[in-house]
Write an enzyme that holds these catalytic residues in place. Sequence first.
Site, short mmCIF file in Angstrom:
data_model
loop_
_atom_site.label_atom_id
_atom_site.label_comp_id
_atom_site.label_asym_id
_atom_site.label_seq_id
_atom_site.Cartn_x
_atom_site.Cartn_y
_atom_site.Cartn_z
N ASN A 26 0.81 -1.23 0.00
CA ASN A 26 0.00 0.00 0.00
C ASN A 26 0.84 1.28 0.00
O ASN A 26 0.42 2.31 0.51
CB ASN A 26 -0.97 0.03 1.20
CG ASN A 26 -1.93 -1.14 1.16
OD1 ASN A 26 -2.31 -1.58 0.08
ND2 ASN A 26 -2.28 -1.67 2.32
N ARG A 27 2.05 1.15 -0.53
CA ARG A 27 2.96 2.31 -0.58
C ARG A 27 3.30 2.87 0.80
O ARG A 27 3.69 4.04 0.94
CB ARG A 27 2.37 3.43 -1.47
CG ARG A 27 2.14 2.99 -2.91
CD ARG A 27 3.48 2.64 -3.57
NE ARG A 27 3.38 2.34 -4.98
CZ ARG A 27 3.52 1.12 -5.53
NH1 ARG A 27 3.73 0.06 -4.75
NH2 ARG A 27 3.45 0.96 -6.83
N MET A 28 3.14 2.00 1.83
CA MET A 28 3.48 2.43 3.20
C MET A 28 4.90 1.93 3.50
O MET A 28 5.13 1.11 4.40
CB MET A 28 2.45 1.86 4.19
CG MET A 28 1.07 2.45 4.00
SD MET A 28 1.05 4.24 4.30
CE MET A 28 1.07 4.24 6.09
#
Length: 216
Positions: free
Chosen positions: A192-194
């Site tokens: 999640n692009r985290m």
Amino acid sequence: MEAELAGMRVDYRRDELDVGDLASTWHEQLVRWLAEATEAGVVEPNAMVLATAGDDCFPSTRTVLAKDIDERGVVFYTNYTSAKSHDLRITRRAAATFPWYLQQRQVGLRGGVERVTPEETRAYWVTRPRGSQLGAWASAQSTYVRDRAALDACLAAAERRFADSAEVPVPPHWGGWRIVPESVEFWQGRVNRMHDRLRFEQNGIDRTWRVQRLAP
Ligand SMILES: Cc1cc2nc3c(=O)[nH]c(=O)nc-3n(C[C@H](O)[C@H](O)[C@H](O)COP(=O)(O)O)c2cc1C
């Protein structure tokens, strides 16, 4: 093509990075990740994209090979009359990124630069193949060349010049630069692009280091 590009994405879920995973110093952590990149089969794992800026503040990037890493910094070798060396002489600053896409990792560093000693340059020079040594003599890096034949003629001239020498000396215009980092960021892709971003930062006053987490 536009549509294809827009749809290109990779899910990052290979690994994670927390403060407790880090070595106690930036250079030990960088050496550790470099070893892991090598083990994982990353092509040219010691390649880093080096950014410099000229006196016009325009940034330029190109790839160079890291040839030494220790507590003093990250060393690469080049032509001292090249465009990058010209920039470095003026600004005394550089940034570099190791892009290890295979492992969904990157390391970014920035800091001052210094020339390595002639002794260090010579110690590395003698490990280079003779062909690369002659190439360093033959190429006035970053200058205009009329055509390929002109370049080949320069190499032939260097071959003739040193034909009777068992050892090729270090050219006066060639040697190492050391990037002396003031920050080194270790980046691990996450879902999640985290992503995990952990940065070693040096305090400019007492020279101590601390680690900060940054938002992805
Ligand atoms: C994988 C790779 C490794 C390279 N390693 C070096 C290097 O260690 N030193 C170097 O001077 N140029 C190296 N080059 C060439 C540079 O990217 C660049 O073309 C050259 O240094 C001239 O840059 P400048 O005109 O900006 O000074 C490498 C290129 C690639 C693609």
